[in-house]
Scaffold this motif. Structure first.
Motif, PDB file in Angstrom:
ATOM      1  N   PHE A   1     -20.240  45.926  -5.030  1.00  0.00           N
ATOM      2  CA  PHE A   1     -20.209  47.256  -5.618  1.00  0.00           C
ATOM      3  C   PHE A   1     -21.079  48.213  -4.799  1.00  0.00           C
ATOM      4  CE2 PHE A   1     -21.698  50.252  -9.025  1.00  0.00           C
ATOM      5  CZ  PHE A   1     -20.502  50.930  -9.117  1.00  0.00           C
ATOM      6  N   GLY A   2     -20.460  49.278  -4.304  1.00  0.00           N
ATOM      7  CA  GLY A   2     -21.179  50.296  -3.547  1.00  0.00           C
ATOM      8  C   GLY A   2     -21.184  50.096  -2.045  1.00  0.00           C
ATOM      9  N   ASP A   3     -20.625  48.979  -1.530  1.00  0.00           N
ATOM     10  CA  ASP A   3     -20.626  48.801  -0.075  1.00  0.00           C
ATOM     11  C   ASP A   3     -19.554  49.677   0.564  1.00  0.00           C
ATOM     12  OD1 ASP A   3     -18.167  47.460  -0.269  1.00  0.00           O
ATOM     13  OD2 ASP A   3     -18.966  45.501   0.270  1.00  0.00           O
ATOM     14  N   SER A   4     -19.476  49.665   1.892  1.00  0.00           N
ATOM     15  CA  SER A   4     -18.548  50.556   2.594  1.00  0.00           C
ATOM     16  C   SER A   4     -17.092  50.246   2.259  1.00  0.00           C
ATOM     17  CB  SER A   4     -18.764  50.474   4.105  1.00  0.00           C
ATOM     18  OG  SER A   4     -18.530  49.154   4.561  1.00  0.00           O
ATOM     19  N   GLY A   5     -16.773  48.999   1.978  1.00  0.00           N
ATOM     20  CA  GLY A   5     -15.411  48.657   1.595  1.00  0.00           C
ATOM     21  C   GLY A   5     -15.063  49.148   0.203  1.00  0.00           C
ATOM     22  N   CYS A   6     -16.046  49.139  -0.676  1.00  0.00           N
ATOM     23  CA  CYS A   6     -15.848  49.607  -2.050  1.00  0.00           C
ATOM     24  C   CYS A   6     -15.685  51.123  -2.070  1.00  0.00           C
ATOM     25  CB  CYS A   6     -17.027  49.187  -2.922  1.00  0.00           C
ATOM     26  SG  CYS A   6     -17.080  49.951  -4.548  1.00  0.00           S
ATOM     27  N   GLY A   7     -16.593  51.819  -1.440  1.00  0.00           N
ATOM     28  CA  GLY A   7     -16.480  53.264  -1.350  1.00  0.00           C
ATOM     29  C   GLY A   7     -17.147  54.044  -2.463  1.00  0.00           C
TER      30      GLY A   7
ATOM     31  N   ASP B   1     -12.845  43.994 -11.748  1.00  0.00           N
ATOM     32  CA  ASP B   1     -11.514  43.940 -12.324  1.00  0.00           C
ATOM     33  C   ASP B   1     -10.704  45.166 -11.886  1.00  0.00           C
ATOM     34  OD1 ASP B   1      -9.662  42.690 -14.352  1.00  0.00           O
ATOM     35  OD2 ASP B   1      -9.864  44.702 -15.193  1.00  0.00           O
ATOM     36  N   HIS B   2      -9.418  44.979 -11.624  1.00  0.00           N
ATOM     37  CA  HIS B   2      -8.553  46.073 -11.176  1.00  0.00           C
ATOM     38  C   HIS B   2      -8.520  47.218 -12.183  1.00  0.00           C
ATOM     39  CE1 HIS B   2      -4.662  48.117 -10.532  1.00  0.00           C
ATOM     40  NE2 HIS B   2      -4.988  47.962  -9.258  1.00  0.00           N
ATOM     41  N   GLU B   3      -8.412  46.887 -13.459  1.00  0.00           N
ATOM     42  CA  GLU B   3      -8.337  47.921 -14.498  1.00  0.00           C
ATOM     43  C   GLU B   3      -9.629  48.737 -14.563  1.00  0.00           C
ATOM     44  OE1 GLU B   3      -6.705  50.287 -17.446  1.00  0.00           O
ATOM     45  OE2 GLU B   3      -5.796  48.963 -15.968  1.00  0.00           O
ATOM     46  N   THR B   4     -10.778  48.085 -14.434  1.00  0.00           N
ATOM     47  CA  THR B   4     -12.058  48.798 -14.424  1.00  0.00           C
ATOM     48  C   THR B   4     -12.144  49.707 -13.201  1.00  0.00           C
ATOM     49  OG1 THR B   4     -13.130  46.970 -15.558  1.00  0.00           O
ATOM     50  CG2 THR B   4     -14.569  48.531 -14.427  1.00  0.00           C
ATOM     51  N   CYS B   5     -11.706  49.221 -12.071  1.00  0.00           N
ATOM     52  CA  CYS B   5     -11.725  50.008 -10.841  1.00  0.00           C
ATOM     53  C   CYS B   5     -10.867  51.268 -11.002  1.00  0.00           C
ATOM     54  CB  CYS B   5     -11.227  49.159  -9.680  1.00  0.00           C
ATOM     55  SG  CYS B   5     -11.490  49.883  -8.061  1.00  0.00           S
ATOM     56  N   ARG B   6      -9.747  51.118 -11.663  1.00  0.00           N
ATOM     57  CA  ARG B   6      -8.838  52.252 -11.871  1.00  0.00           C
ATOM     58  C   ARG B   6      -9.382  53.218 -12.924  1.00  0.00           C
ATOM     59  NH1 ARG B   6      -5.488  54.004 -15.382  1.00  0.00           N
ATOM     60  NH2 ARG B   6      -5.624  52.191 -16.739  1.00  0.00           N
TER      61      ARG B   6
ATOM     62  N   ASN C   1     -10.911  54.269  -8.247  1.00  0.00           N
ATOM     63  CA  ASN C   1     -11.135  53.779  -6.888  1.00  0.00           C
ATOM     64  C   ASN C   1     -10.127  52.693  -6.495  1.00  0.00           C
ATOM     65  OD1 ASN C   1     -12.632  53.713  -4.459  1.00  0.00           O
ATOM     66  ND2 ASN C   1     -13.815  51.968  -5.191  1.00  0.00           N
ATOM     67  N   VAL C   2      -8.927  52.747  -7.049  1.00  0.00           N
ATOM     68  CA  VAL C   2      -7.941  51.697  -6.813  1.00  0.00           C
ATOM     69  C   VAL C   2      -7.576  51.568  -5.341  1.00  0.00           C
ATOM     70  CG1 VAL C   2      -5.545  51.035  -7.271  1.00  0.00           C
ATOM     71  CG2 VAL C   2      -7.029  51.710  -9.134  1.00  0.00           C
ATOM     72  N   GLU C   3      -7.587  52.663  -4.599  1.00  0.00           N
ATOM     73  CA  GLU C   3      -7.215  52.578  -3.180  1.00  0.00           C
ATOM     74  C   GLU C   3      -8.159  51.685  -2.383  1.00  0.00           C
ATOM     75  OE1 GLU C   3      -9.912  56.091  -3.697  1.00  0.00           O
ATOM     76  OE2 GLU C   3      -8.107  55.426  -4.694  1.00  0.00           O
ATOM     77  N   ASN C   4      -9.372  51.456  -2.881  1.00  0.00           N
ATOM     78  CA  ASN C   4     -10.324  50.580  -2.197  1.00  0.00           C
ATOM     79  C   ASN C   4     -10.466  49.217  -2.871  1.00  0.00           C
ATOM     80  OD1 ASN C   4     -10.981  52.500  -0.231  1.00  0.00           O
ATOM     81  ND2 ASN C   4     -12.443  53.473  -1.596  1.00  0.00           N
ATOM     82  N   PHE C   5      -9.690  48.955  -3.909  1.00  0.00           N
ATOM     83  CA  PHE C   5      -9.811  47.683  -4.631  1.00  0.00           C
ATOM     84  C   PHE C   5      -9.529  46.531  -3.669  1.00  0.00           C
ATOM     85  CE2 PHE C   5      -8.148  44.279  -7.396  1.00  0.00           C
ATOM     86  CZ  PHE C   5      -9.252  44.131  -8.213  1.00  0.00           C
ATOM     87  N   GLY C   6     -10.440  45.578  -3.610  1.00  0.00           N
ATOM     88  CA  GLY C   6     -10.337  44.492  -2.635  1.00  0.00           C
ATOM     89  C   GLY C   6      -9.773  43.198  -3.179  1.00  0.00           C
ATOM     90  N   GLY C   7      -9.105  43.256  -4.306  1.00  0.00           N
ATOM     91  CA  GLY C   7      -8.521  42.043  -4.873  1.00  0.00           C
ATOM     92  C   GLY C   7      -7.008  42.132  -4.906  1.00  0.00           C
TER      93      GLY C   7
END
Length: 188
Positions: A42-48, A156-161, A166-172
């Motif tokens: 959470f918060g890294d460059s991949g997460c955004g 979780d994808h739903e939490t990310c959305r 931030n779904v465009e950066n979701f890594g799962g």
């Protein structure tokens, strides 16, 4: 070619292990792990998500009432009207999950715990929010203690959305079938 990986010496002899460079290479992780949950921290460059924006992820609050006997170190109510915590009403119950509760006063000052859940109290008139920590605090939490809550992510994808948009950066890969989907047989 070989490398020496472990060495030991007792009173009369040396022992060591040899490992080929090919074996060393094969021990390294290769490729990507595919899970339903996000692999970013959470918060890294991949997460955004920028976790350094104080107005987005950190809230100050006060412990509203003395916790119940036996729950003094992990479950307590906080007052959303205190500090900057009032905005949490709009972000929902998953906002602080796996985040940090850093104590800024009281017996636990300078220590933190990981938040398991944050839910609105059943008594809607009190306006309190109940925090349950995943780990017990070192000392008992008392009414009036203050803490800084930092948002977390349950990956979780739903939490990310819903929470972070931030779904465009979701890594799962949330559409990978679980165990039941893989081992189930078609009807017929």
């Amino acid at each position: 070619l070989y490398s020496i990986t472990n060495t030991a010496f007792n009173a009369t002899e040396w022992t060591f292990k040899l490992k080929s460079f090919a074996a060393v290479e094969l021990d390294k992780p290769h490729g990507k792990k595919y899970n339903r949950t996000c692999y970013h921290q959470f918060g890294d460059s991949g997460c955004g998500v920028n976790i350094n924006e104080n107005n987005v992820t950190k809230f100050l609050c006060t412990v509203a009432a003395a916790p119940a006997a036996g729950e003094e170190r992990y479950k307590f109510a906080v007052d959303p009207a205190s500090g900057t915590y009032a905005a949490v009403d709009t972000v929902g119950n998953t906002y602080f999950r796996y985040g940090r509760g850093f104590f800024t006063s009281g017996a636990n000052k300078g220590k933190y715990g990981i938040v398991g859940t944050s839910t609105k109290a059943a008594d809607a008139t009190s306006g309190h929010c109940e925090l349950t920590m995943l780990t017990k605090t070192k000392e008992n939490v008392a009414s009036g203690d203050t803490l800084e809550l930092t948002a977390g992510c349950d990956k979780d994808h739903e939490t990310c959305r819903r929470v972070w948009d931030n779904v465009e950066n979701f890594g799962g890969f949330p559409w990978i079938p679980g165990t039941r989907g893989v081992v189930s047989l078609p009807n017929g």
